[in-house]
Design a protein around this motif. Structure first.
Motif, PDB file in Angstrom:
ATOM      1  N   GLN A  84     -30.051  25.152  22.642  1.00  0.00           N
ATOM      2  CA  GLN A  84     -30.938  26.262  23.035  1.00  0.00           C
ATOM      3  C   GLN A  84     -31.655  26.821  21.812  1.00  0.00           C
ATOM      4  OE1 GLN A  84     -29.712  28.873  26.133  1.00  0.00           O
ATOM      5  NE2 GLN A  84     -30.774  30.641  25.239  1.00  0.00           N
ATOM      6  N   LYS A  85     -30.930  26.938  20.700  1.00  0.00           N
ATOM      7  CA  LYS A  85     -31.550  27.429  19.456  1.00  0.00           C
ATOM      8  C   LYS A  85     -32.673  26.503  19.019  1.00  0.00           C
ATOM      9  CE  LYS A  85     -27.602  29.872  17.602  1.00  0.00           C
ATOM     10  NZ  LYS A  85     -26.370  29.555  16.870  1.00  0.00           N
ATOM     11  N   MET A  86     -32.408  25.233  19.127  1.00  0.00           N
ATOM     12  CA  MET A  86     -33.420  24.248  18.724  1.00  0.00           C
ATOM     13  C   MET A  86     -34.664  24.367  19.608  1.00  0.00           C
ATOM     14  SD  MET A  86     -33.094  20.151  18.928  1.00  0.00           S
ATOM     15  CE  MET A  86     -33.548  20.130  20.634  1.00  0.00           C
ATOM     16  N   LEU A  87     -34.432  24.521  20.917  1.00  0.00           N
ATOM     17  CA  LEU A  87     -35.568  24.637  21.837  1.00  0.00           C
ATOM     18  C   LEU A  87     -36.335  25.942  21.610  1.00  0.00           C
ATOM     19  CD1 LEU A  87     -33.898  23.238  25.090  1.00  0.00           C
ATOM     20  CD2 LEU A  87     -35.596  22.091  23.651  1.00  0.00           C
ATOM     21  N   GLU A  88     -35.607  26.992  21.271  1.00  0.00           N
ATOM     22  CA  GLU A  88     -36.272  28.274  20.984  1.00  0.00           C
ATOM     23  C   GLU A  88     -37.133  28.160  19.730  1.00  0.00           C
ATOM     24  OE1 GLU A  88     -32.913  30.895  20.981  1.00  0.00           O
ATOM     25  OE2 GLU A  88     -32.960  31.138  23.170  1.00  0.00           O
ATOM     26  N   ALA A  89     -36.603  27.438  18.739  1.00  0.00           N
ATOM     27  CA  ALA A  89     -37.388  27.230  17.508  1.00  0.00           C
ATOM     28  C   ALA A  89     -38.658  26.433  17.812  1.00  0.00           C
ATOM     29  CB  ALA A  89     -36.534  26.501  16.466  1.00  0.00           C
ATOM     30  N   ASN A  90     -38.505  25.439  18.678  1.00  0.00           N
ATOM     31  CA  ASN A  90     -39.664  24.633  19.079  1.00  0.00           C
ATOM     32  C   ASN A  90     -40.685  25.481  19.826  1.00  0.00           C
ATOM     33  OD1 ASN A  90     -41.110  22.091  19.503  1.00  0.00           O
ATOM     34  ND2 ASN A  90     -40.541  22.365  21.649  1.00  0.00           N
ATOM     35  N   TRP A  91     -40.180  26.359  20.681  1.00  0.00           N
ATOM     36  CA  TRP A  91     -41.065  27.249  21.449  1.00  0.00           C
ATOM     37  C   TRP A  91     -41.853  28.163  20.502  1.00  0.00           C
ATOM     38  CZ3 TRP A  91     -43.309  27.591  25.904  1.00  0.00           C
ATOM     39  CH2 TRP A  91     -43.773  28.810  26.391  1.00  0.00           C
TER      40      TRP A  91
ATOM     41  N   SER B 273     -36.368  27.494  30.906  1.00  0.00           N
ATOM     42  CA  SER B 273     -35.312  27.375  29.889  1.00  0.00           C
ATOM     43  C   SER B 273     -35.861  26.867  28.556  1.00  0.00           C
ATOM     44  CB  SER B 273     -34.213  26.430  30.390  1.00  0.00           C
ATOM     45  OG  SER B 273     -34.730  25.115  30.478  1.00  0.00           O
ATOM     46  N   LEU B 274     -37.165  26.602  28.503  1.00  0.00           N
ATOM     47  CA  LEU B 274     -37.865  26.089  27.318  1.00  0.00           C
ATOM     48  C   LEU B 274     -37.523  24.635  27.004  1.00  0.00           C
ATOM     49  CD1 LEU B 274     -37.464  29.163  24.905  1.00  0.00           C
ATOM     50  CD2 LEU B 274     -39.229  28.774  26.637  1.00  0.00           C
ATOM     51  N   ALA B 275     -36.815  23.953  27.957  1.00  0.00           N
ATOM     52  CA  ALA B 275     -36.442  22.561  27.713  1.00  0.00           C
ATOM     53  C   ALA B 275     -37.674  21.650  27.680  1.00  0.00           C
ATOM     54  CB  ALA B 275     -35.465  22.073  28.780  1.00  0.00           C
ATOM     55  N   TYR B 276     -38.700  22.010  28.451  1.00  0.00           N
ATOM     56  CA  TYR B 276     -39.862  21.122  28.551  1.00  0.00           C
ATOM     57  C   TYR B 276     -41.123  21.969  28.711  1.00  0.00           C
ATOM     58  CZ  TYR B 276     -41.627  16.350  29.253  1.00  0.00           C
ATOM     59  OH  TYR B 276     -42.229  15.123  29.099  1.00  0.00           O
ATOM     60  N   PRO B 277     -41.617  22.518  27.611  1.00  0.00           N
ATOM     61  CA  PRO B 277     -42.788  23.406  27.713  1.00  0.00           C
ATOM     62  C   PRO B 277     -44.015  22.683  28.279  1.00  0.00           C
ATOM     63  CG  PRO B 277     -41.747  23.589  25.558  1.00  0.00           C
ATOM     64  CD  PRO B 277     -41.118  22.415  26.246  1.00  0.00           C
ATOM     65  N   MET B 278     -44.811  23.451  28.985  1.00  0.00           N
ATOM     66  CA  MET B 278     -46.011  22.894  29.610  1.00  0.00           C
ATOM     67  C   MET B 278     -47.224  23.405  28.837  1.00  0.00           C
ATOM     68  SD  MET B 278     -46.506  22.737  33.674  1.00  0.00           S
ATOM     69  CE  MET B 278     -47.558  24.090  34.137  1.00  0.00           C
ATOM     70  N   TYR B 279     -47.897  22.501  28.148  1.00  0.00           N
ATOM     71  CA  TYR B 279     -49.022  22.930  27.307  1.00  0.00           C
ATOM     72  C   TYR B 279     -50.029  21.805  27.157  1.00  0.00           C
ATOM     73  CZ  TYR B 279     -46.463  20.407  23.587  1.00  0.00           C
ATOM     74  OH  TYR B 279     -45.813  19.455  22.846  1.00  0.00           O
ATOM     75  N   GLU B 280     -51.204  22.175  26.699  1.00  0.00           N
ATOM     76  CA  GLU B 280     -52.235  21.163  26.481  1.00  0.00           C
ATOM     77  C   GLU B 280     -52.866  21.374  25.116  1.00  0.00           C
ATOM     78  OE1 GLU B 280     -55.310  21.559  29.533  1.00  0.00           O
ATOM     79  OE2 GLU B 280     -54.843  23.698  29.633  1.00  0.00           O
ATOM     80  N   VAL B 281     -53.363  20.281  24.555  1.00  0.00           N
ATOM     81  CA  VAL B 281     -54.000  20.328  23.242  1.00  0.00           C
ATOM     82  C   VAL B 281     -55.363  19.667  23.372  1.00  0.00           C
ATOM     83  CG1 VAL B 281     -53.731  19.891  20.769  1.00  0.00           C
ATOM     84  CG2 VAL B 281     -51.704  19.971  22.246  1.00  0.00           C
ATOM     85  N   GLU B 282     -56.390  20.487  23.246  1.00  0.00           N
ATOM     86  CA  GLU B 282     -57.743  19.961  23.381  1.00  0.00           C
ATOM     87  C   GLU B 282     -58.425  20.035  22.022  1.00  0.00           C
ATOM     88  OE1 GLU B 282     -60.057  21.825  26.415  1.00  0.00           O
ATOM     89  OE2 GLU B 282     -61.725  20.415  26.176  1.00  0.00           O
ATOM     90  N   ASN B 283     -58.774  18.893  21.494  1.00  0.00           N
ATOM     91  CA  ASN B 283     -59.382  18.817  20.156  1.00  0.00           C
ATOM     92  C   ASN B 283     -58.596  19.633  19.131  1.00  0.00           C
ATOM     93  OD1 ASN B 283     -61.539  17.094  20.948  1.00  0.00           O
ATOM     94  ND2 ASN B 283     -62.536  18.877  21.898  1.00  0.00           N
TER      95      ASN B 283
END
Lengths: 299, 91, 399
Positions: free
Chosen positions: A279-286, A232-242
């Motif tokens: 949902q719009k806000m989460l889509e924008a974040n995605w 649902s894009l509520a809590y995206p799973m991602y990593e940021v390396e350097n």
């Protein structure tokens, strides 16, 4: 079949005080599997300050230091400094705090720890409110949520603020590695813990940890709910390396936020219009994340 | 430790929580159908209570009912519906 | 042994170096700042091998020391006034966790109104945290007390943190000759810290967990018990220190000066004792039977010594560099408490002087002695005297 996809060793013993279906407990079990026995953990006030058990019992198979609410970052700097003084470079140091202890009261000490470059892993198990004290809102509580301090009344109602973006705050520190994780994906979390611990410097993980007690959701549904937080894009799973973003799970098909929210009593009061806005806000974040991934991976 | 003289200066936790019977919290009990099990160990992987044991990578999962709180995650996540949660009868 | 002319803050830094803490964590605050600077210089020059963690607040400095100490190493920090106040929560933690951390606090007034000058309020506010608390009179005592502090704190029967206080500017920034002992002697006197319990993956234990009401009281009792034992330990270490280094500070808890046949004594702590000592000599020359009892140790409180002193004199005047609002000066309250039920009923009057770094001069001390001598003869006129409040005179005239 017959293949274990995560380490077999159990360093978290049963008999702990975690609620039924507690995501934070599963997160600890997985983290300790990933880290192994040569690890020292520091835990401030949070559910996990109570769950290991009452003295003299503990469910922890590794040395554990209980600390005050706001000090996790400073505490792990201290443990690492002492280990360095003793020449024990290989021992893992983990700080383990809830979202209140991380996003709110512990933010300064965390910032200091990252800025100092302490070789330690800070893990925030994010259940989106102060659950140990009885479900009060934190700056991790998503907009719209009911908590005991954001009750649904006739004049003032529910959580009005947006959830704080801790990963961006960590990235702004120039942290070598920061990532979100999710209890529904143990292999991914184990990999991230091990990766973070392999880095000689400060690292930050934030694991989505459903709280059936605080979210008014069914304990048995914790994993399903955690998966739906990703689709649902509520809590995206991602990593940021350097500074380089990588999204670890891109849903084949986006599921409606409404379906995710209405499985939880904490969102049950929300109108369709409100959920659509969210949902719009989460889509924008995605989209922002996709863009960040694209930009930071350019040569 | 009934005498204060025997208590250390500060609480130091050295005893295992395993002696705590959290199975008392349970309302629903998992019932396992070994016939359906494909040994994927998803139940073991997701158990927040470390109450499902897998002896080795060939054996069937076993439930530690002394500790299982009956949350039902194992039953919910089992891809083969080999676990059913039923209301536990208490004597 | 080398004699050097150094400030109190340099004596603190050199004392730190001699004690070889494995971890130091601190945050700068006036007038403690030169301590953290000197330590940084020592680390930069390689003359102090330590993990120096420069944190983002005093709260984190104490938290860092606590966690390092729990990992089994010697730790040190220094602060002042608002820094100590910000640490307060973690001071409680350090004592409850039974960690022998040593802290030097440069006594400074709390704001508002803003002030960076000498005042004892910051230290006194930490009275009930479970820290042993010692007031130093001069720079030599600061350096010597650091060595003694770790020895007392790390005793397996004590295992409580210790705070050393030095008056802002009077000591922190004033140079005095100080004997700096040989490292080898200090190493022999103060061996490496080796606690029984610490965070160790080879022997995993949990520290600081939840304790239920049936046991919590026992742990607090144990703190009380160790604090009581610390009285004798401080006296003993004071004697042992004298054997090795040739210097001692009264009996470790209290230092009497010309009290043997005194009729009135002033009790004070920190640098004001030096001024009183000077006045005692002058007044003794004039035939007055006056004396000084310097309160070195505030926690544990030397109630036996106070009782013994009070039996021998006609009146006690107490020099206070702070006030507990709504009652009296803190030392006065403690001294009176110590005498209750002993049958000693002499006048005790508290004099508020030097608050917020106002100078205490010999003429002020003489006036206080004259007042307390009058009280000894005529009885108590008032319990508390805010000494030298402006009353038409200018501050310059008052000094």
């Amino acid at each position: 079949m017959g293949k274990l996809t995560i380490p077999e060793q159990e360093l978290m013993r049963p008999g702990h005080m975690g609620c039924l279906g507690c995501g934070g407990t599963l997160a600890m079990r997985l983290a300790l599997k990933a880290a192994g026995p040569d690890t020292i953990i520091s835990i401030p006030a949070c559910c996990w300050a109570v769950m290991p058990g009452v003295w003299p019992n503990t469910c922890m198979g590794i040395p554990m230091l209980y600390t005050a609410f706001e000090v996790t970052g400073a505490s792990i700097s201290g443990i690492r400094a002492a280990l360095d003084a003793k020449g024990k470079k290989d021992t893992n140091v983990i700080g383990w705090a809830g979202d209140g202890g991380t996003f709110d009261i512990g933010l300064q000490a965390l910032s200091g720890m990252v800025e100092r470059g302490t070789n330690a892993l800070y893990i925030c198990y994010d259940n989106e409110a102060y659950m140990n004290t009885g479900i009060q809102r934190s700056s991790s509580t998503p907009e719209g949520a009911w908590t005991t301090t954001t009750p649904v009344g006739t004049e003032n109602y529910w959580e009005q603020g947006r959830k704080k973006d801790m990963i961006s705050i960590m990235v702004a520190h120039g942290i070598p590695y920061a990532a979100t994780a999710n209890v529904a994906y143990p292999e991914d979390f184990v990999r991230k813990v091990q990766k973070a611990l392999s880095i000689d410097g400060p690292t930050y993980l934030q694991i989505f940890a459903p709280c059936p007690t605080g979210w008014k959701s069914q304990p048995a549904k914790s994993i399903k709910l955690a998966k739906e937080a990703i689709t649902s894009l509520a809590y995206p799973m991602y990593e940021v390396e350097n500074g380089v973003y990588k999204i670890n799970r891109k849903p084949k098909e986006q599921t409606p936020l409404k379906d995710y929210m209405l499985k939880q009593g904490r969102f049950r009061h929300l109108t369709e219009e409100f959920i659509e806005e969210q949902q719009k806000m989460l889509e924008a974040n995605w989209k922002r994340l996709l863009k960040l991934e694209e930009i930071t991976n350019e040569e | 430790m009934s005498k204060h003289q025997d208590i250390p200066l500060t609480p130091i936790n050295t005893e295992s929580s395993e002696k705590v019977r959290t199975g008392d919290w349970r309302t629903y009990i998992p019932v396992f159908d070994a016939e359906k099990c494909i040994k994927c160990y998803i139940c073991w992987k997701y158990c927040p209570d470390a109450a499902i044991k897998v002896k080795d990578e060939e054996s069937l999962p076993e439930w530690d009912l002394f500790h299982c709180k009956g949350c039902g995650i194992c039953a919910e996540e089992c891809p083969k519906d080999a676990i059913e949660m039923i209301l536990e009868e208490v004597e | 042994m080398v004699k050097q002319v150094i400030t109190g803050n340099m004596a603190t830094a050199m004392g730190t170096r001699l004690c070889r803490p494995a971890v130091i964590s601190a945050y700068p605050i006036t007038p403690q700042t030169t301590i953290v600077e000197y330590i940084a210089d020592f680390v930069a020059d390689g003359t102090l091998k330590t993990q120096y963690v420069k944190v983002e607040s005093e709260h984190s400095a104490m938290s860092c020391c606590i966690s390092a100490s729990n990992t089994g190493v010697r730790t040190f920090t220094a602060t002042s006034a608002h820094g100590l106040l910000l640490m307060h929560e973690m001071l409680e933690w350090a004592a409850g966790a039974r960690l022998p951390i040593v802290l030097v606090n440069v006594n400074r007034a709390n704001g508002p109104p803003w002030s960076v000058w000498a005042d004892h309020h910051d230290t006194i506010m930490q009275r009930d945290t479970g820290w042993m608390s010692i007031f130093c009179e001069n720079n030599q005592e600061i350096l010597d007390s650091m060595i003694m502090a770790f020895k007392v704190a790390e005793d397996p029967d004590i295992m409580l943190p210790m705070m050393l206080s030095e008056d802002a500017f009077y000591l922190s920034h004033t140079s005095e000759p100080v004997d700096v002992p040989d490292q080898a002697l200090v190493d022999k006197f103060l061996p490496e810290y080796k606690p029984e319990h610490f965070l160790d993956p080879e022997n995993p234990k949990g520290f600081g967990s939840l304790v239920m009401p049936p046991q919590y009281m026992e742990f607090r009792y144990k703190m009380a018990e160790s604090m009581d034992l610390a009285r004798e330990k401080i006296r003993k270490v004071n004697d042992e220190f004298y054997e090795v280094f040739g210097r001692k500070y009264g009996n470790g808890l209290i230092e009497e000066y010309r009290c043997d046949d005194a009729e009135v004594v002033l009790v004070g702590a920190g640098t004001n004792a030096s001024t009183v000592r000077e006045v005692v000599d002058r007044m003794r020359d004039e035939g007055h039977k006056v004396g000084l009892a310097r309160l070195r140790c505030f926690r544990p409180f030397p109630y036996e010594e106070i009782r013994d002193l009070a039996k021998r004199v006609k009146a006690i005047g107490v020099f206070e560099r702070t006030y507990t609002f709504g009652y009296q000066g803190p030392f006065t309250a403690e001294i009176k408490g110590a005498l209750y039920g002993t049958g000693v009923d002499i006048p005790i009057k508290n004099y508020l002087l030097g608050i917020g770094g106002r100078d205490i001069r010999t003429k002020h001390v003489r006036a206080v002695f004259e007042d307390i001598m009058k009280v000894a003869e005529q009885g108590l006129d008032q319990e508390t005297k805010w000494f030298g409040l402006l009353d038409g005179n200018t501050p310059e005239e008052e000094l």
